[in-house]
Scaffold this active site. Structure first.
Site, PDB file in Angstrom:
ATOM      1  CB  CYS A  52      -0.981   0.006   1.096  1.00 16.06           C
ATOM      2  SG  CYS A  52      -1.532   1.645   1.735  1.00 16.06           S
ATOM      3  N   GLY A  53       0.632   2.115  -1.174  1.00 13.75           N
ATOM      4  CA  GLY A  53       1.427   3.517  -1.074  1.00 13.75           C
ATOM      5  C   GLY A  53       1.378   4.225   0.132  1.00 13.75           C
ATOM      6  CG  HIS A  54      -2.450   6.126   0.727  1.00  7.34           C
ATOM      7  ND1 HIS A  54      -2.179   7.586   0.327  1.00  7.34           N
ATOM      8  CD2 HIS A  54      -3.341   5.820  -0.181  1.00  7.34           C
ATOM      9  CE1 HIS A  54      -2.952   7.944  -0.609  1.00  7.34           C
ATOM     10  NE2 HIS A  54      -3.738   7.026  -1.021  1.00  7.34           N
ATOM     11  CB  CYS A  55       0.636   1.442   4.145  1.00  9.20           C
ATOM     12  SG  CYS A  55      -1.088   0.859   3.947  1.00  9.20           S
TER      13      CYS A  55
END
Length: 491
Positions: A52-55
């Site tokens: 996950c990029g946001h993670c």
């Protein structure tokens, strides 16, 4: 009994193993989550996926916040759970997207976390969630420890019967997510601090400088709104440290934002070196202009938005001034003299604001194309009603809308209404319009352009025609007010 001892020992060992393996952030699994989460009075749990990029973006901020919260009084645990492997726990708590953050109290999920996602913001928010909204200080040692941290703190010094104390505690209840509060009636503390029936904000030693006071004392009465206003607007000093977690303290304009590698943990000397130069200029504009310093990496996207993208790799600070008229990037190399000259130029109206804009189209079709440079003339100054769509080229819903929008514009091309669109990713959207998703549409009556109306109706051609027929300022030539086509009329 021996089995219980063994289980407890295993749990402690497991806890310590995960703490040491993952740094200050604790990583729990399906096998130990239920037992270990109960060991914390309060914990923030991040349910994530490695892809996950946001993670990934949040991970270093989460790690940075963890040790500060672990040493909080009371301590706050930061926990993470990998939902690609620990499916049982993630399913139990209804995780459907990443990252999902939840606050647990004594092992029970209490609420979803909707606070900031930068380190400072996480720390402030979670400190505000732990313990009472204002900590009572009972000894000089407790007072010294509280004011000797690395954040601004708010302390109330009161006699036992005090109207100001009552107001202070009410403010602490509502603002605990933003500030760290404490209060005292201890005579030794009051004598040492030199305050009585006062509210004071103490600045951490790392931010002390010769231009600012180190303690900000509230001089108003016991009006709660006035106390809040003091905390928000009068406690950051001449050039405050502006982060993603305290943007609410830097909303007044004009504001001068100086971007560089601000880091009071890794490089306090370098951080103070440049901030002192900003302070030297800021002292000339007290209560006229707000100044702030911000970390370049933390505000990389804002730097681009403010027209400083080409200068972001400069070894020296870069500067943008934001006013109600626009944003002004400083082209000159940073120096005390250049900064002062630039501020004076902007205040005098002698500087050109930066505007992100595509080229103005040479020709226009039925759907008018608005860009940053022609928005005022095409949309705001036109003596016509306007329906405008803010879109993104990659947006699937926008692509689905496009042929219907074209058909609408062709159907109304001889009416006293403009059907327009603007690529909100390639042009600056005027502040008047709040665009948070795509497509976003607004209706602008020609006599009330300063009050755009969000369009939330259907997105078929007939839905648009019905809406415009009903709300057009002078009515449509080819349609009745209920959207029916007039007879014997050709458009």
């Amino acid at each position: 009994f021996e089995v219980m001892i063994w289980v407890q020992a295993a749990l402690v060992a497991s806890f310590l193993a995960f703490a040491s393996a993952g740094g200050a952030v604790l990583e729990y699994t399906d096998g130990n989550f239920e037992d270990l989460i109960q060991t914390h009075d309060i914990a923030l749990v991040k349910f994530y996926a490695p892809w996950c990029g946001h993670c990934k973006k949040m991970a270093p901020e989460y790690e940075k916040a963890a040790p500060k919260l672990a040493s909080n009084d009371p301590p706050v645990a930061l926990v993470k759970v990998d939902c690609t492997t620990e499916k049982t726990v993630c399913d139990k708590f209804g995780v459907k997207g990443f990252p999902t953050l939840k606050i647990f109290r004594n092992g029970v999920p209490a609420q979803d976390y909707d606070g900031p996602r930068d380190a400072d913001g996480i720390v402030k928010f979670m400190r505000g969630q732990s313990g009472p909204s204002s900590k009572e200080l009972k000894t000089v040692a407790e007072f010294e420890k509280f004011v000797d941290g690395d954040e601004n703190v708010v302390v109330g010094f009161f006699d036992n019967e005090s109207k100001l104390k009552d107001s202070f505690l009410k403010v602490a209840d509502t603002e605990r997510d933003r500030f760290a509060f404490a209060h005292t009636s201890n005579k030794d503390i009051i004598k040492k601090a030199g305050y009585s029936d006062d509210v004071v904000v103490f600045t951490p030693k790392k931010l002390h400088n010769k231009f600012d006071t180190n303690e900000f004392k509230y001089d108003g009465n016991y009006d709660t709104d006035k106390i809040k206003n003091f905390l928000v607007h009068e406690t950051v000093g001449l050039a405050g440290i502006r982060t993603q977690g305290n943007l609410f303290q830097f909303e007044q304009k004009p504001i001068v934002i100086v971007y560089y590698n601000v880091d009071y943990v890794k490089d306090p000397k370098g951080s103070n070196y440049w901030r002192n130069r900003v302070l030297k200029v800021a002292q000339n504009y007290k209560r006229k202009v707000q100044f702030a310093v911000s970390n370049k990496e933390e505000f990389s996207s804002e730097i681009e938005t403010n027209g400083l993208g080409e200068r972001k790799d400069s070894d020296k600070p870069i500067v943008a001034i934001l006013t109600n008229e626009g944003k002004y990037p400083m082209d000159q190399e940073f120096s005390v003299d250049n900064l002062k000259q630039f501020v004076d130029e902007v205040l005098a109206g002698n500087a050109e604001p930066y505007m992100k804009s595509e080229p103005i189209p040479e020709e226009q079709g039925d759907v008018k194309v608005a860009v940053g440079k022609n928005f005022k003339q095409l949309i705001m100054d036109a003596d016509k009603d306007v329906l405008i769509e803010f879109y993104a080229p990659w947006c699937g819903h926008c692509k689905s809308l496009a042929p219907k929008y074209d058909e609408l514009a062709a159907k109304l091309n001889k009416e006293d209404v403009i059907i327009a669109k603007m690529d909100a990713t390639a042009n600056d959207v005027p502040p008047l319009f709040e665009v948070r998703g795509f497509p976003t549409l607004f209706w602008l009556p020609k006599n009330s352009k300063s009050n755009p109306v969000p369009y939330n109706g259907g997105r078929e051609v007939k839905d648009f025609v019905n809406f415009i027929s009903k709300h057009s300022t002078d009515g449509l030539k080819g349609f009745t007010r209920d959207g029916k086509k007039k007879k014997h009329t050709e458009l």
